[in-house]
Design a protein around this motif. Structure first.
Motif, PDB file in Angstrom:
ATOM      1  N   LEU A 104       0.841  -1.203   0.000  1.00 13.58           N
ATOM      2  CA  LEU A 104       0.000   0.000   0.000  1.00 13.58           C
ATOM      3  C   LEU A 104       0.871   1.246   0.000  1.00 13.58           C
ATOM      4  O   LEU A 104       0.574   2.229  -0.682  1.00 13.58           O
ATOM      5  CB  LEU A 104      -0.933   0.003   1.215  1.00 13.58           C
ATOM      6  CG  LEU A 104      -2.247  -0.730   1.021  1.00 13.58           C
ATOM      7  CD1 LEU A 104      -3.042  -0.719   2.313  1.00 13.58           C
ATOM      8  CD2 LEU A 104      -3.073  -0.097  -0.082  1.00 13.58           C
ATOM      9  N   ALA A 105       1.982   1.190   0.761  1.00 12.34           N
ATOM     10  CA  ALA A 105       2.882   2.341   0.796  1.00 12.34           C
ATOM     11  C   ALA A 105       3.456   2.604  -0.585  1.00 12.34           C
ATOM     12  O   ALA A 105       3.490   3.740  -1.064  1.00 12.34           O
ATOM     13  CB  ALA A 105       4.003   2.081   1.802  1.00 12.34           C
ATOM     14  N   LEU A 106       3.853   1.530  -1.251  1.00  7.27           N
ATOM     15  CA  LEU A 106       4.429   1.651  -2.587  1.00  7.27           C
ATOM     16  C   LEU A 106       3.413   2.247  -3.553  1.00  7.27           C
ATOM     17  O   LEU A 106       3.708   3.176  -4.326  1.00  7.27           O
ATOM     18  CB  LEU A 106       4.881   0.263  -3.064  1.00  7.27           C
ATOM     19  CG  LEU A 106       5.689   0.258  -4.354  1.00  7.27           C
ATOM     20  CD1 LEU A 106       7.070   0.832  -4.087  1.00  7.27           C
ATOM     21  CD2 LEU A 106       5.799  -1.144  -4.919  1.00  7.27           C
ATOM     22  N   LEU A 256       5.066   6.211   5.909  1.00 10.81           N
ATOM     23  CA  LEU A 256       4.884   5.085   4.996  1.00 10.81           C
ATOM     24  C   LEU A 256       4.150   3.930   5.661  1.00 10.81           C
ATOM     25  O   LEU A 256       3.344   3.255   5.041  1.00 10.81           O
ATOM     26  CB  LEU A 256       6.244   4.588   4.510  1.00 10.81           C
ATOM     27  CG  LEU A 256       6.749   5.243   3.239  1.00 10.81           C
ATOM     28  CD1 LEU A 256       7.976   4.526   2.748  1.00 10.81           C
ATOM     29  CD2 LEU A 256       5.659   5.194   2.171  1.00 10.81           C
ATOM     30  N   MET A 257       4.427   3.704   6.936  1.00 12.50           N
ATOM     31  CA  MET A 257       3.803   2.572   7.607  1.00 12.50           C
ATOM     32  C   MET A 257       2.394   2.900   8.089  1.00 12.50           C
ATOM     33  O   MET A 257       1.672   2.028   8.527  1.00 12.50           O
ATOM     34  CB  MET A 257       4.661   2.129   8.795  1.00 12.50           C
ATOM     35  CG  MET A 257       6.075   1.776   8.436  1.00 12.50           C
ATOM     36  SD  MET A 257       6.159   0.227   7.546  1.00 12.50           S
ATOM     37  CE  MET A 257       6.088  -0.928   8.894  1.00 12.50           C
ATOM     38  N   ASP A 258       2.024   4.189   8.059  1.00 15.53           N
ATOM     39  CA  ASP A 258       0.648   4.550   8.409  1.00 15.53           C
ATOM     40  C   ASP A 258      -0.211   4.364   7.169  1.00 15.53           C
ATOM     41  O   ASP A 258      -0.137   5.152   6.248  1.00 15.53           O
ATOM     42  CB  ASP A 258       0.541   6.033   8.808  1.00 15.53           C
ATOM     43  CG  ASP A 258       1.400   6.337  10.010  1.00 15.53           C
ATOM     44  OD1 ASP A 258       1.698   5.397  10.758  1.00 15.53           O
ATOM     45  OD2 ASP A 258       1.745   7.506  10.191  1.00 15.53           O
ATOM     46  N   VAL A 278      -3.453  -4.417   7.747  1.00 17.57           N
ATOM     47  CA  VAL A 278      -2.167  -3.727   7.823  1.00 17.57           C
ATOM     48  C   VAL A 278      -1.854  -3.509   9.299  1.00 17.57           C
ATOM     49  O   VAL A 278      -2.689  -3.776  10.148  1.00 17.57           O
ATOM     50  CB  VAL A 278      -2.208  -2.373   7.099  1.00 17.57           C
ATOM     51  CG1 VAL A 278      -2.276  -2.569   5.598  1.00 17.57           C
ATOM     52  CG2 VAL A 278      -3.363  -1.535   7.570  1.00 17.57           C
ATOM     53  N   PHE A 279      -0.679  -3.007   9.605  1.00 16.34           N
ATOM     54  CA  PHE A 279      -0.295  -2.842  11.003  1.00 16.34           C
ATOM     55  C   PHE A 279      -1.301  -1.984  11.774  1.00 16.34           C
ATOM     56  O   PHE A 279      -1.652  -2.281  12.903  1.00 16.34           O
ATOM     57  CB  PHE A 279       1.109  -2.250  11.113  1.00 16.34           C
ATOM     58  CG  PHE A 279       2.192  -3.242  10.822  1.00 16.34           C
ATOM     59  CD1 PHE A 279       2.416  -4.300  11.680  1.00 16.34           C
ATOM     60  CD2 PHE A 279       2.958  -3.132   9.688  1.00 16.34           C
ATOM     61  CE1 PHE A 279       3.391  -5.233  11.416  1.00 16.34           C
ATOM     62  CE2 PHE A 279       3.944  -4.066   9.412  1.00 16.34           C
ATOM     63  CZ  PHE A 279       4.160  -5.119  10.273  1.00 16.34           C
ATOM     64  N   ASP A 280      -1.760  -0.913  11.131  1.00 11.37           N
ATOM     65  CA  ASP A 280      -2.679  -0.008  11.823  1.00 11.37           C
ATOM     66  C   ASP A 280      -3.956  -0.705  12.264  1.00 11.37           C
ATOM     67  O   ASP A 280      -4.392  -0.574  13.403  1.00 11.37           O
ATOM     68  CB  ASP A 280      -3.050   1.161  10.910  1.00 11.37           C
ATOM     69  CG  ASP A 280      -1.963   2.188  10.876  1.00 11.37           C
ATOM     70  OD1 ASP A 280      -1.229   2.288  11.875  1.00 11.37           O
ATOM     71  OD2 ASP A 280      -1.842   2.885   9.861  1.00 11.37           O
ATOM     72  N   PHE A 302       7.044  -0.903  17.030  1.00  6.17           N
ATOM     73  CA  PHE A 302       7.796  -1.395  15.877  1.00  6.17           C
ATOM     74  C   PHE A 302       7.544  -0.498  14.668  1.00  6.17           C
ATOM     75  O   PHE A 302       8.459  -0.078  13.964  1.00  6.17           O
ATOM     76  CB  PHE A 302       7.388  -2.839  15.580  1.00  6.17           C
ATOM     77  CG  PHE A 302       7.786  -3.325  14.222  1.00  6.17           C
ATOM     78  CD1 PHE A 302       9.119  -3.585  13.938  1.00  6.17           C
ATOM     79  CD2 PHE A 302       6.843  -3.520  13.230  1.00  6.17           C
ATOM     80  CE1 PHE A 302       9.491  -4.028  12.676  1.00  6.17           C
ATOM     81  CE2 PHE A 302       7.205  -3.957  11.983  1.00  6.17           C
ATOM     82  CZ  PHE A 302       8.539  -4.218  11.702  1.00  6.17           C
ATOM     83  N   LYS A 303       6.268  -0.179  14.471  1.00  4.57           N
ATOM     84  CA  LYS A 303       5.866   0.672  13.357  1.00  4.57           C
ATOM     85  C   LYS A 303       6.518   2.054  13.485  1.00  4.57           C
ATOM     86  O   LYS A 303       7.028   2.604  12.510  1.00  4.57           O
ATOM     87  CB  LYS A 303       4.342   0.817  13.381  1.00  4.57           C
ATOM     88  CG  LYS A 303       3.706   0.827  12.062  1.00  4.57           C
ATOM     89  CD  LYS A 303       2.259   1.251  12.199  1.00  4.57           C
ATOM     90  CE  LYS A 303       2.207   2.723  12.416  1.00  4.57           C
ATOM     91  NZ  LYS A 303       0.847   3.251  12.427  1.00  4.57           N
ATOM     92  N   GLY A 304       6.486   2.587  14.695  1.00  4.25           N
ATOM     93  CA  GLY A 304       7.050   3.910  14.931  1.00  4.25           C
ATOM     94  C   GLY A 304       8.544   3.949  14.654  1.00  4.25           C
ATOM     95  O   GLY A 304       9.057   4.883  14.027  1.00  4.25           O
ATOM     96  N   VAL A 305       9.250   2.891  15.096  1.00  6.24           N
ATOM     97  CA  VAL A 305      10.692   2.838  14.892  1.00  6.24           C
ATOM     98  C   VAL A 305      11.006   2.845  13.397  1.00  6.24           C
ATOM     99  O   VAL A 305      11.876   3.580  12.920  1.00  6.24           O
ATOM    100  CB  VAL A 305      11.294   1.586  15.571  1.00  6.24           C
ATOM    101  CG1 VAL A 305      12.731   1.376  15.133  1.00  6.24           C
ATOM    102  CG2 VAL A 305      11.223   1.740  17.075  1.00  6.24           C
ATOM    103  N   ILE A 306      10.252   2.047  12.649  1.00  7.20           N
ATOM    104  CA  ILE A 306      10.473   2.021  11.198  1.00  7.20           C
ATOM    105  C   ILE A 306      10.251   3.413  10.600  1.00  7.20           C
ATOM    106  O   ILE A 306      11.024   3.872   9.750  1.00  7.20           O
ATOM    107  CB  ILE A 306       9.521   1.012  10.531  1.00  7.20           C
ATOM    108  CG1 ILE A 306       9.868  -0.372  11.047  1.00  7.20           C
ATOM    109  CG2 ILE A 306       9.657   1.093   9.015  1.00  7.20           C
ATOM    110  CD1 ILE A 306       9.785  -1.452  10.035  1.00  7.20           C
TER     111      ILE A 306
END
Lengths: 327, 514
Positions: A104-106, A256-258, A278-280, A302-306
């Motif tokens: 999705l980010a891509l 990107l991870m959001d 997705v992670f969210d 984990f998401k935040g660190v990325i």
């Protein structure tokens, strides 16, 4: 910004370099503080805000390393170390979540990120002010609609039973009726379409602002030198908004991870969950509906660190490529 | 800027900062020192929240002798709000809660709630009325709350009566009859508009999990699959791991392929379930019996002169005459007592005495019917609404129907309170039909033997597992996956933790006696 360029870095185009101000002679900190005391006093509320609402709550992140039971509280819950992270990385969901989030980010980078730039450039070429203004206002209205409304609209337009667009496609192609909102294959295209529809107009504002700042003398000079509109676009307009694009790209990379929790959650059904998780949504699902607070916090952390790594990484990359970067 | 005004500005800034800091540190811990004659409560809400100084709340407070501070939470977000509340440091004294939810179980086992096992018998109105239901509400042998009674058997099929009559069909008795009715509703133009624009059955995407009283669960039970869990070869197995489950799915898939079901069934929100029925697009709904009266009311709203278009049929038998009916759990959530402020046995006793008063006959009438002489009058076993034009009385009625009725644990099956008198003959007949069908279907009810058991793995790992089966079921029905893939998904459930859950369930059931 330009002042703290490291010596080995590429120097940006001459027009953008400002002369570094002469270094002030060093003074003892105490005198500095005393001299600007009212400025420092005025800084306090801002610092208090960040300390209270941004940094203090981070203490709660410790529950990612604990087996948190609310009744026992932060201090009473047992430490479990990296147990939750281990569970996440080895669990059955991780691969799918990572793939979906990244894909999705891509898609967002490829389709959604350039859209406001293209639209802003096209609007900029419009000569009639009235048309330009009204188009601009019209296309940013969707930004103010909530995701709930956008999702309902999507269902209204694309569902198999009463969807208008589904009906058109059906009567145009004569093929079987397609249930766009139910089929897993249509999930990602619909998400991208929604994003384009909702965010493009709003995104143009910042680029149009950048374009408005271009010195009109540059265009005049170019015209005198015989440059056509295409040449002007290529050599003046595009370089002018390039720094803005870079800054926006770096800011975007942090998110990107959001994947946009609300949008995804509203569009998820039993049939497309495999591609939609997705992670969210996973954090919400595990943390709020299942009550596994520690695990959900671990996933969120984990998401935040990325996100942080991506921001620093892309900032670095931008500087490598000779752009100014964010910091 | 002069020196003076600069100084003034600085003072303002500093004091604002200080204020901010104190405001933030102060709100955290205190304020919750509830006095002994105040009870904090959290309960679901189905409309607008009652005014705390309204007539009804005053009356309730007078009856129990305590001040009530009630947090009303809209029902749609009740589950989320429960979890968030359980994660916070202020848990209300009394909480209407799903005692099987992972976060509640975790909190209760950590000691956040009173274990009421064996404590309720000395309170005449809190004593469980039905042993089976009381057992259903336990968490691995422990009672954490006072259950809110619901009728034990509420499943049924709502059918368009006028469509049956128009096509000359009988009410279905077997699953084959039902299929025939659905086929006729789809193909023989029951609304007489000359177009083939109707379907037999309306099903929504189900928000809950496997064995959560969805239409799919009801149909599976008709075909002999266990209700949730069942015994096969001396071992407890999940219902979806049985041949009967697959037979039922195959049967339903045929419905979908033949177009006897609404085409958007995988995405239809259950909040809009009634719409296609009332619009005359579909002719049947499998759900709780009260949906029949709901639909009757909707038809009445549309046309008060001609609304008697709905009939209710109970559970169906198989062609060979075997019949299995889908029962509910007999209750819906429990009222749990928090240990946060109610710390000693004496305090608990006080709270339970207050609750006992609340669930007495007098209390039940207040919670379920309202204030006699103000918003209703008693007429035999019925309550008849009165003075509804008076806005103040209307407020009482709203407080009863949308809110306070949720605090009643006994009234909904006719214990204590009056039944609402239906205001037309059709609704009255329908209401009476409920009891007839329930008593008939109870004889063949298939109970879930392990309702009182919760495997630890399903609490710690449930998140990865819970969607697998309901998702696979919908995918199979809609034709997105084949039967082999459906079986593979069932295997995936076992592989991602289900094996452990099955093992623990068997062990726990043996220990606490199912």
């Amino acid at each position: 910004m330009a002042t703290d360029l490291a010596p080995n870095q590429v120097v940006p185009p001459a027009a953008e370099v400002k002369q570094a101000p002469p270094r002030k002679p060093r003074r003892p900190l105490g005198r500095e503080l005393l001299r600007y005391r009212w400025l420092y006093v005025m800084l306090l509320p801002g610092l208090a805000y960040f300390a209270l609402f941004k940094y203090l709550p981070m203490y709660g992140l410790t529950i990612a390393f604990k087996d948190y039971v609310p009744f026992l509280g932060y201090s009473g819950s047992q430490w479990v170390g990296l147990e939750h992270f281990r569970e996440l990385f080895t669990g059955p969901d991780f691969g799918r979540l990572m793939f979906n989030t990244l894909l999705l980010a891509l898609l967002t980078i490829v389709f959604v990120f350039p859209a406001p730039i293209v639209v802003a450039l096209m609007l900029n070429e419009l000569r009639m002010k009235v048309v330009k203004r009204s188009v601009q206002s019209l296309i940013y209205i969707p930004h103010f609609l909530s995701w709930t409304i956008v999702a309902s609209l999507t269902y209204l337009l694309f569902s198999v039973d009463f969807g208008v667009i589904a009906g058109w496609v059906h009567s145009l192609t004569g093929g079987p009726k397609v249930d766009y909102v139910a089929q897993a294959g249509w999930f990602r295209p619909l998400i991208v379409l929604q994003l384009l529809w909702k965010q493009t107009g709003w995104g143009t504002i910042i680029y149009l602002a950048a374009l408005a700042g271009v010195d009109s003398q540059l265009y005049e000079a170019a015209r005198v030198d015989g440059a056509g509109r295409w040449r002007q676009f290529w050599h003046i307009t595009l370089p002018a908004i390039q720094p803005t694009i870079v800054v926006m790209a770096i800011l975007t990379s942090g998110h990107l991870m959001d994947s946009g929790f609300e949008q995804i959650w509203l569009m998820t059904t039993s049939l497309n969950r495999d591609v939609a998780d997705v992670f969210d949504t996973f954090v919400y699902y595990v943390g709020i509906t299942q009550g596994s607070f520690s695990y959900a916090t671990a996933v969120g952390l984990f998401k935040g660190v990325i996100g942080v790594v991506l921001i620093f990484g892309s900032n670095r990359l931008a500087k490598r490529l000779g752009q100014r970067g964010l910091f | 800027m002069t020196i003076l005004s600069r100084r003034r500005l600085a003072v303002a800034v500093v004091s604002a900062t200080a204020l901010l800091a104190t405001a933030c540190s102060g709100s955290g811990d205190k304020e919750q020192q509830a006095s002994s004659n105040e009870l904090t409560v959290m309960a679901p809400l189905f409309g607008t929240a009652p005014d705390p100084s309204g007539e009804l709340q005053q009356a309730v407070e007078k009856l129990v002798g305590k001040k009530l501070k009630i947090t009303w939470v809209p029902n749609a977000e009740y589950g989320d709000k429960t979890n968030v509340t359980l994660a916070s440091d202020s848990i209300p004294d009394l909480m209407v809660v799903n005692e099987k939810g992972p976060s509640f179980v975790k909190a209760a086992e950590a000691g956040a709630f009173w274990d009421l096992t064996g404590k309720l018998d000395k309170y005449p109105n809190l004593k469980p009325a039905d042993e089976q239901t009381a057992k259903n509400t336990t968490v691995n042998g422990k009672t954490y709350g006072i259950y809110r009674v619901r009728p034990l058997l509420r499943s049924g099929i709502v059918i368009r009566k006028d469509w049956l009559a128009k096509l000359g069909l009988q009410e279905p008795k077997t699953v084959d009859d039902l299929y025939a009715v659905a086929k006729a509703f789809t193909e023989r133009d029951p609304d007489g508009n000359g177009k083939k624009d109707t379907y037999g059955l309306i099903i929504p995407k189900w928000p809950g999990f496997y064995a959560s009283a969805s239409p799919y669960d009801v149909v599976e039970t008709w075909f002999g699959a266990p209700n949730g869990w069942g015994e096969r070869n001396g071992k407890l197995v999940p219902g979806f791991d049985t041949p009967e489950f697959l037979t039922a799915e195959r049967w339903l898939r045929k419905w979908v392929t033949e177009g006897l079901v609404n085409p958007d069934f995988a995405t239809l929100d259950s909040a809009n379930w009634n719409d296609p029925f009332v619009q005359g697009k579909g002719g049947m709904i499998i759900d709780v019996n009260v949906r029949a009266t709901q639909l009757l009311d909707l038809f009445k709203e549309k046309n008060p002169k001609d609304f008697d278009k709905v009939t209710l049929v109970g559970n169906l038998s198989l062609p060979d005459g075997k019949k299995y009916s889908y029962p509910f759990t007999g209750y819906n959530m429990v009222i749990a007592v928090s240990k946060q402020h109610i710390r000693t046995e004496e305090q608990l006793d006080q709270v339970l005495q207050a609750l006992d008063k609340l669930e007495s006959k007098e209390g039940s009438v207040l919670l379920t019917n309202g204030i006699e002489g103000r918003n209703f009058k008693a007429d035999g076993k019925y309550a008849v609404p009165i003075n509804q034009d008076d806005p103040k009385v209307k407020a009482i009625q709203n407080d009863v129907d949308k809110a306070f009725i949720q605090l009643g644990t006994r009234a909904s099956v006719g214990m204590g309170a009056y039944q609402l008198k239906p205001n037309d003959a059709a609704s009255r007949a329908m209401r009476e039909e409920f009891d007839v069908l329930m008593n008939e279907d109870l004889k063949t009810a298939v109970f879930n033997p392990v309702l009182g058991v919760i495997a630890p793995t399903s609490i710690s790992k449930g998140q990865s597992l819970q969607n697998i089966i309901p998702d696979a079921r919908i995918k199979y029905l809609s034709g997105a996956i084949t039967e082999d893939q459906l079986k593979a998904e069932i295997k995936r459930w076992y592989d991602s933790g289900g094996t452990q859950i099955a093992k623990e369930t068997n062990e726990l059931a043996a220990k606490v006696g199912g």
